[in-house]
Write an enzyme that holds these catalytic residues in place. Structure first.
Site, short mmCIF file in Angstrom:
data_model
loop_
_atom_site.label_atom_id
_atom_site.label_comp_id
_atom_site.label_asym_id
_atom_site.label_seq_id
_atom_site.Cartn_x
_atom_site.Cartn_y
_atom_site.Cartn_z
CE1 TYR A 76 -4.30 -1.07 0.09
CE2 TYR A 76 -4.51 1.11 1.03
CZ TYR A 76 -5.09 0.01 0.44
OH TYR A 76 -6.42 0.00 0.21
CE LYS A 104 0.35 -17.10 1.99
NZ LYS A 104 -0.28 -18.37 2.31
CG ASP A 106 -7.61 -3.45 1.76
OD1 ASP A 106 -8.57 -2.85 2.24
OD2 ASP A 106 -7.27 -3.34 0.56
#
Ligand code: NAP
Length: 414
Positions: free
Chosen positions: A161, A227, A305
């Protein structure tokens, strides 16, 4: 302090920083950005509810003096062509510390990538905080929506982002691909490339905020979502740094999930917050299958998000999904939905998301009585099946209300 086109209201006082927190005057000046599209209807309805809640909670002892500042399409009218986010607005928020905004149009092909992202980055509002819980009666796609009650802390300034990317076919991306080749990383020559920075600083301060929240509100657990099984030096590092800051600064308050089983037979000692971590894809399953095992969530930007919208859907969608962007002192509170332009100025849209963001804002100010009244007013109104179109179309026997009528019903039900 000088502004180009706005003036600090003469009535009321500004918030001042006070140690790690804020000193909030009883007649507090709070800036607001009305928002584009449906933002206009939503703001008109929300401000009535805010004023009614403050008045009911404190009589005449406390009051908000609203200060209009501009961004988005209204800013173009006031400041001129292409000024989507004027300096006045940034300075006003820095001066007042706390502000609330409606949704803003994302300019297409204009000089600014996204007003919302710019606001977060310029003011260093590094934690996007989104509480997600079910308002009884709201139609939901799952059988037991009430089992989900989480607060998502999403890192707001880093990750993909941050907007560090280069377009396919440009000389810049060719240079980057060549450089990466010299580092032993082969990238297809016809690629666009984005960079994903994740720092110790960004990760620790985000996880710290989540842990502080959990301690203050006596929440049961904090889960780091990442992740890291694949992206070891960014997502995996976020997870490790999260555990580090928890051990270093919150050792007395937490117990890790590993210790929970090896030392405490799976039962958290009284008052301890369980610190866990989950791989992002597994977390999506877990939140659907075992939602009541999760509480506060701290995660990187892109995971956050996706997760926050998925969680909002689980409890019935965007119409009642509040949010905020918080830095060390400054907090900007906002709806999580966009401007829904097709409903603009029709007095139709659900203003609940901005109203609940306002409740979060009053909590942030320490005006918790007003915050609770707003939440109670909304819950009572929905329980009576008096709702806007988005909920009415999914509920049996509901009464369809306009945006303004929904606000009036909430005020009656405070
Ligand atoms: P959107 O404005 O969120 O609207 C998409 C759909 O979501 C609406 O058509 C409506 O669905 C539903 N919805 C949104 N807000 C609602 C509310 N308050 N009550 C009930 N239903 C609501 O998304 P978009 O059309 O993709 O984006 C429009 C503009 O907003 C874009 O410029 C986008 O960049 C911007 N945006 C701004 C923000 C922000 O300011 N934080 C966030 C997201 C998007 P139905 O038609 O099915 O009723």
């Amino acid at each position: 302090m000088s502004f180009e086109k706005i003036r600090i209201p003469e009535e009321g006082q500004l918030i001042q920083p006070h140690g790690d927190g804020l000193k909030v005057p009883d007649q507090v000046i709070l800036p607001f950005i009305e928002g584009d599209g449906t933002g206009r209807d939503i703001w008109k309805a929300s401000v009535r509810v805010f004023d009614a809640a403050v008045s009911k909670a404190y009589g005449g002892d406390r009051k908000v003096v609203w200060w209009e500042i501009f961004a988005g399409e209204k800013s173009l009218e006031v400041y001129g062509e292409n000024v989507w986010l004027p300096n006045d607005t940034l300075e006003a928020i820095k001066t007042a510390y706390v502000a609330i905004k409606g949704p803003l149009t994302t300019p297409v092909g204009g000089g600014i990538r996204s007003i919302n992202v710019a606001l977060r980055q310029i003011l260093d509002l590094y934690a996007c905080v989104r509480p997600v819980s079910w308002v009884p009666g709201v139609p939901s796609p799952v059988k037991e929506p009430g089992k989900l009650d989480v607060v998502i802390f999403r890192e707001n300034t880093e990750d993909v982002y941050a907007g560090i990317e280069w377009e396919q076919g440009t000389p810049e991306v060719a240079k980057l691909i060549e450089f990466l080749g010299s580092m032993g990383k082969e990238i297809r020559k016809d690629s666009g490339v984005g960079i994903k920075p994740i720092s110790v600083t960004g990760s620790e301060r985000l996880v710290r905020k989540a842990l502080q929240h959990a301690v203050q509100l006596k929440r049961k657990s904090v889960t780091l979502v990442h992740k890291g099984n694949i992206q070891k030096f960014t997502e995996g590092a976020f997870n490790r740094w999260g555990y580090d800051v928890a051990a270093r600064e919150f050792g007395d308050h937490i117990v890790t999930e590993a210790d929970l089983w090896s030392k405490f037979d799976g039962k958290a000692p009284d008052g301890k917050i369980v610190l866990k971590d989950r791989i992002a894809d597994a977390m999506f399953q877990q939140l659907l299958l075992r939602p009541d095992e999760y509480d506060v969530i701290a995660t990187t930007n892109l995971n956050g998000d996706y997760l926050s919208d998925a969680c909002a859907a689980q409890v019935g969608g965007l119409g009642l999904a509040p949010g905020s962007n918080i830095g060390d002192h400054i907090g900007v509170f906002e709806a999580t939905h966009g401007t829904a332009p097709k409903y603009a100025d029709q007095d139709k849209i659900n203003p609940g998301s901005v109203m609940l963001s306002g409740a979060m804002m009053f909590d942030y100010l320490g005006w918790t009585e007003a915050a609770d009244l707003i939440r109670k007013g909304i819950a009572n109104t929905v329980a009576k099946k008096q709702v806007t179109y988005d909920l009415e179309r999914l509920m049996d026997g509901a009464t369809l209300l306009r945006t303004s009528e929904f606000a009036s019903a909430i005020i009656e039900n405070l």
